[in-house]
Design a protein around this motif. Structure first.
Motif, PDB file in Angstrom:
ATOM      1  N   GLY A 119     -13.003 -69.383 -31.129  1.00  0.00           N
ATOM      2  CA  GLY A 119     -14.047 -69.051 -32.096  1.00  0.00           C
ATOM      3  C   GLY A 119     -13.985 -67.694 -32.736  1.00  0.00           C
ATOM      4  O   GLY A 119     -14.724 -67.425 -33.689  1.00  0.00           O
ATOM      5  N   ALA A 120     -13.131 -66.773 -32.250  1.00  0.00           N
ATOM      6  CA  ALA A 120     -13.091 -65.437 -32.837  1.00  0.00           C
ATOM      7  C   ALA A 120     -12.559 -65.488 -34.261  1.00  0.00           C
ATOM      8  O   ALA A 120     -11.742 -66.339 -34.611  1.00  0.00           O
ATOM      9  CB  ALA A 120     -12.222 -64.522 -31.989  1.00  0.00           C
ATOM     10  N   ASP A 121     -13.049 -64.573 -35.086  1.00  0.00           N
ATOM     11  CA  ASP A 121     -12.596 -64.490 -36.467  1.00  0.00           C
ATOM     12  C   ASP A 121     -11.430 -63.520 -36.634  1.00  0.00           C
ATOM     13  O   ASP A 121     -10.721 -63.585 -37.646  1.00  0.00           O
ATOM     14  CB  ASP A 121     -13.763 -64.054 -37.357  1.00  0.00           C
ATOM     15  CG  ASP A 121     -14.893 -65.067 -37.350  1.00  0.00           C
ATOM     16  OD1 ASP A 121     -14.877 -65.973 -38.207  1.00  0.00           O
ATOM     17  OD2 ASP A 121     -15.773 -64.966 -36.478  1.00  0.00           O
ATOM     18  N   ALA A 122     -11.244 -62.637 -35.670  1.00  0.00           N
ATOM     19  CA  ALA A 122     -10.113 -61.703 -35.685  1.00  0.00           C
ATOM     20  C   ALA A 122      -9.873 -61.205 -34.264  1.00  0.00           C
ATOM     21  O   ALA A 122     -10.772 -61.287 -33.412  1.00  0.00           O
ATOM     22  CB  ALA A 122     -10.376 -60.539 -36.628  1.00  0.00           C
ATOM     23  N   TYR A 123      -8.669 -60.704 -34.021  1.00  0.00           N
ATOM     24  CA  TYR A 123      -8.297 -60.235 -32.675  1.00  0.00           C
ATOM     25  C   TYR A 123      -7.468 -58.963 -32.844  1.00  0.00           C
ATOM     26  O   TYR A 123      -6.383 -58.984 -33.427  1.00  0.00           O
ATOM     27  CB  TYR A 123      -7.485 -61.310 -31.948  1.00  0.00           C
ATOM     28  CG  TYR A 123      -7.430 -61.175 -30.442  1.00  0.00           C
ATOM     29  CD1 TYR A 123      -8.048 -62.113 -29.633  1.00  0.00           C
ATOM     30  CD2 TYR A 123      -6.761 -60.114 -29.834  1.00  0.00           C
ATOM     31  CE1 TYR A 123      -8.000 -62.008 -28.249  1.00  0.00           C
ATOM     32  CE2 TYR A 123      -6.715 -59.998 -28.446  1.00  0.00           C
ATOM     33  CZ  TYR A 123      -7.341 -60.953 -27.667  1.00  0.00           C
ATOM     34  OH  TYR A 123      -7.297 -60.842 -26.282  1.00  0.00           O
ATOM     35  N   LEU A 124      -7.994 -57.827 -32.343  1.00  0.00           N
ATOM     36  CA  LEU A 124      -7.311 -56.543 -32.462  1.00  0.00           C
ATOM     37  C   LEU A 124      -6.906 -56.040 -31.076  1.00  0.00           C
ATOM     38  O   LEU A 124      -7.625 -56.229 -30.090  1.00  0.00           O
ATOM     39  CB  LEU A 124      -8.215 -55.509 -33.133  1.00  0.00           C
ATOM     40  CG  LEU A 124      -8.674 -55.854 -34.568  1.00  0.00           C
ATOM     41  CD1 LEU A 124      -9.612 -54.769 -35.080  1.00  0.00           C
ATOM     42  CD2 LEU A 124      -7.477 -56.010 -35.488  1.00  0.00           C
ATOM     43  N   VAL A 125      -5.755 -55.370 -31.031  1.00  0.00           N
ATOM     44  CA  VAL A 125      -5.225 -54.851 -29.774  1.00  0.00           C
ATOM     45  C   VAL A 125      -5.335 -53.331 -29.786  1.00  0.00           C
ATOM     46  O   VAL A 125      -4.960 -52.661 -30.756  1.00  0.00           O
ATOM     47  CB  VAL A 125      -3.752 -55.277 -29.600  1.00  0.00           C
ATOM     48  CG1 VAL A 125      -3.143 -54.633 -28.352  1.00  0.00           C
ATOM     49  CG2 VAL A 125      -3.646 -56.793 -29.518  1.00  0.00           C
ATOM     50  N   LEU A 134     -12.120 -51.191 -39.604  1.00  0.00           N
ATOM     51  CA  LEU A 134     -13.085 -51.334 -40.692  1.00  0.00           C
ATOM     52  C   LEU A 134     -12.636 -52.368 -41.714  1.00  0.00           C
ATOM     53  O   LEU A 134     -13.440 -53.135 -42.249  1.00  0.00           O
ATOM     54  CB  LEU A 134     -13.322 -49.980 -41.361  1.00  0.00           C
ATOM     55  CG  LEU A 134     -14.009 -48.926 -40.478  1.00  0.00           C
ATOM     56  CD1 LEU A 134     -14.074 -47.586 -41.202  1.00  0.00           C
ATOM     57  CD2 LEU A 134     -15.406 -49.374 -40.080  1.00  0.00           C
ATOM     58  N   ALA A 135     -11.325 -52.386 -42.015  1.00  0.00           N
ATOM     59  CA  ALA A 135     -10.823 -53.373 -42.973  1.00  0.00           C
ATOM     60  C   ALA A 135     -10.968 -54.786 -42.419  1.00  0.00           C
ATOM     61  O   ALA A 135     -11.325 -55.723 -43.149  1.00  0.00           O
ATOM     62  CB  ALA A 135      -9.368 -53.089 -43.301  1.00  0.00           C
ATOM     63  N   THR A 136     -10.684 -54.955 -41.124  1.00  0.00           N
ATOM     64  CA  THR A 136     -10.838 -56.275 -40.493  1.00  0.00           C
ATOM     65  C   THR A 136     -12.297 -56.717 -40.517  1.00  0.00           C
ATOM     66  O   THR A 136     -12.614 -57.876 -40.804  1.00  0.00           O
ATOM     67  CB  THR A 136     -10.326 -56.232 -39.046  1.00  0.00           C
ATOM     68  OG1 THR A 136      -8.946 -55.830 -39.032  1.00  0.00           O
ATOM     69  CG2 THR A 136     -10.478 -57.583 -38.377  1.00  0.00           C
ATOM     70  N   LEU A 137     -13.200 -55.761 -40.220  1.00  0.00           N
ATOM     71  CA  LEU A 137     -14.624 -56.082 -40.232  1.00  0.00           C
ATOM     72  C   LEU A 137     -15.083 -56.476 -41.640  1.00  0.00           C
ATOM     73  O   LEU A 137     -15.813 -57.456 -41.814  1.00  0.00           O
ATOM     74  CB  LEU A 137     -15.423 -54.874 -39.731  1.00  0.00           C
ATOM     75  CG  LEU A 137     -16.945 -55.038 -39.750  1.00  0.00           C
ATOM     76  CD1 LEU A 137     -17.373 -56.159 -38.807  1.00  0.00           C
ATOM     77  CD2 LEU A 137     -17.630 -53.723 -39.374  1.00  0.00           C
ATOM     78  N   GLU A 138     -14.636 -55.712 -42.650  1.00  0.00           N
ATOM     79  CA  GLU A 138     -15.024 -56.028 -44.023  1.00  0.00           C
ATOM     80  C   GLU A 138     -14.532 -57.410 -44.434  1.00  0.00           C
ATOM     81  O   GLU A 138     -15.235 -58.172 -45.106  1.00  0.00           O
ATOM     82  CB  GLU A 138     -14.482 -54.975 -44.988  1.00  0.00           C
ATOM     83  CG  GLU A 138     -15.132 -53.614 -44.878  1.00  0.00           C
ATOM     84  CD  GLU A 138     -16.620 -53.659 -45.203  1.00  0.00           C
ATOM     85  OE1 GLU A 138     -17.029 -54.485 -46.049  1.00  0.00           O
ATOM     86  OE2 GLU A 138     -17.377 -52.877 -44.602  1.00  0.00           O
TER      87      GLU A 138
END
Length: 548
Positions: A119-125, A134-138
């Motif tokens: 269900g996640a919309d993005a995954y950061l390491v 911030l770009a991923t959140l936007e």
């Protein structure tokens, strides 16, 4: 040449401020992520555990201030970030909240894939660059906001469609006022009011004081609609508009209003010189363009429906006026007989029908007749007028009832070969009580004697419009002080029972009160009110009583 935009340029001007939930069991990590987000203009809510995060998210949704996004660490002390994400996505209150996973330990390809699958919309390491975060959140917010906007628009359009169905289903001005107010309440999800004025200056206000409550109606002065037009600058123009009216101006116009703040007023006039149709909701309940447009469209739909009601009323009045010109303007006056007639048009028809009656002296006898042309239309009424005038003409030539019917039948078949009608013709000698009667498919007359005996005069004969032999005239006697009733089928034909039951009720109701033996008007009024009949059909009723 213009220099390309940098990440710092985008970070300095985010798409829009958002409320972001940061979930991490490390206070330092929450502080770092929170400081990046706050500097970008976002509001930050922090949680150290999965349970705390879920409580915050659900509580915010229940209070009407849902989260815009969540940044969730994968390793939490009481649950995995994957489980928190699944809980958020599975609940209707938070299903549209984008989730960005952050982890310094769960960094394998399979772990990252699992987070996205769950269900996640993005995954950061970790370590994470603030510009990337911030770009991923936007990016996630853009998709989420577009989805929410689409869902909101779809919901508003769905409620508008539902409201339109309610308006189109309304059959009276009262129901229409209820439908418009209910529709406005559905769109705004709050209190609402509608203002409609029908034909004849009847003006009504319908108020729903709280979403989900039943509408309440009341009368308002017709001058209110001019005041509403001035508030919106519509004046005498046609078209629709929607404006916010200050609480002060609104209460000056409607001192008894329940509104406690500014009001969004949508108003529409479809024809010049016509009063407009309007609806009102709290201004805070219709701030989005979709809601404002939906309310304006609902006002337009309501105005068109009101105009249809006005046109229907005008056409109905015109049709009835025309039909009444085909009926006798005066009844014969005699010391030997009393005659009372009643005509009631169908309650739900704009068109006019073919029911008629006749009573006219012919020499020393009295011609009495009743008939019904099949159908409800101007054409049926025209045939009815022709039959009535033909009836008078043939009777004045001295023909007996069965001959009159033969000639009426020939006339109908020649000039209207595909039409049918029923007619019952009587010639009464008031002095002797002798009745010469012929029937063409009409319901039999009912005799009520002075001592309360009732019986039908059964006289056979096929309806007009058929090339069949006509039975001879039949003679009966009408006793002194007895009454004969002639009627059309609208009086006795009921939707829920057969014709025989309706005719049995007619016999019973004629004896309901002793006063009916002497008061023909009271009897006629009672029969119209007591017998259900068929409201879709006209009723013609003629009562004749020998006075001695």
């Amino acid at each position: 040449m213009r220099a390309p935009a940098t990440a710092a340029d985008h970070r300095a001007a985010p798409q829009a401020a958002a409320t972001v939930l940061v979930v991490d069991d490390t206070e330092t990590k929450r502080y770092i992520l929170g400081s990046w987000l706050r500097r970008a203009g976002h509001r930050v809510v922090e949680a150290a555990t999965g349970a705390e995060a879920l409580d915050l998210a659900f509580a915010a949704a229940d209070e009407g201030e849902p989260l815009d996004a969540a940044i969730v660490d994968v390793r939490l002390p009481d649950a995995s970030g994957f489980e928190v994400c699944e809980r958020l996505k599975s609940d209707a209150r938070t299903a549209s909240v984008p989730v960005v996973h952050v982890s310094a330990s769960a960094i394998t390809v399979s772990e990252r894939a699992q987070g996205l699958y769950r269900g996640a919309d993005a995954y950061l390491v970790d370590p994470i660059d603030p510009d990337v975060l911030l770009a991923t959140l936007e990016s996630a917010l853009r998709y989420s906001r577009a989805r929410r906007r689409a869902e909101h628009t779809a919901a508003v359009l769905s409620e508008l469609a539902r409201a339109t169905m309610l308006v189109n289903a309304a059959s009276t001005l009262e129901e229409l006022g209820d439908a418009i107010a209910t529709g406005a309440s559905l769109i705004s999800r709050g209190p609402a009011a509608s203002y409609v004025q029908g034909e004849g200056g009847i003006a009504r206000r319908t108020v729903i004081s709280e979403f989900g409550l039943d509408p309440r109606q009341g009368h308002v002065p017709p001058t209110l609609f001019d005041a509403l037009s001035r508030l919106t600058n519509l004046h005498e123009s046609t078209g629709s508009t929607s404006v916010v009216i200050s609480a002060e101006n609104w209460l000056r116009t409607l001192p008894d209003s329940l509104a406690d703040g500014n009001v969004r007023l949508a108003i529409c006039r479809t024809k010049a010189s016509r009063p407009p149709t309007a609806l009102a909701v709290p201004a805070t309940a219709a701030r989005d363009p979709e809601e404002e447009r939906a309310l304006r469209e609902l006002a337009r739909t309501g105005a068109l429906a009101v105009e249809a009601f006005r046109s229907h009323a005008q056409e109905h009045a015109l049709a009835l006026s025309l039909q009444r010109t085909f009926l006798p303007s005066r009844l014969p006056s005699s010391d030997s007989v009393d005659i009372v007639v009643r005509y009631r048009p169908a309650s739900d028809e704009t068109e006019i029908g073919g029911d008629f009656y006749e009573a006219v002296p012919i020499g020393d006898r009295l011609l009495v007749a009743i008939g019904d042309v099949a159908g409800h239309s101007l054409h049926a009424a025209t045939i009815m007028g022709e039959l009535r005038h033909g009836l008078r003409a043939y009777a004045s030539e001295g023909h007996e009832p069965h001959t009159i019917l033969e000639r009426l039948n020939a006339m109908l078949m020649r000039y209207h070969p595909y039409e049918t009608a029923t007619v019952c013709v009587l010639m009464l000698d008031p002095g002797t009580g002798t009745i010469d009667i012929a029937n063409a498919g009409h319901l039999p007359p009912l005799i009520v004697t002075a001592d309360g005996d009732t019986h039908y005069l059964t006289v056979a004969g096929a309806l007009l419009g058929l090339e069949v032999p006509r039975p001879e005239t039949v003679r009966h006697e009408l006793p002194a002080k007895a009454t004969i009733l002639l009627y059309t089928d609208g009086l006795v034909e009921e939707r829920t029972s057969d014709l025989d039951a309706g005719m049995a009720r007619l016999r019973t109701e004629t004896l309901r009160d002793e006063s009916f033996r002497t008061d023909l008007n009271a009897l006629a009024d009672h029969l119209l009110s007591a017998l259900e009949g068929d409201e879709r059909d006209d009723i013609a009723l003629l009562l004749l009583r020998r006075t001695r």
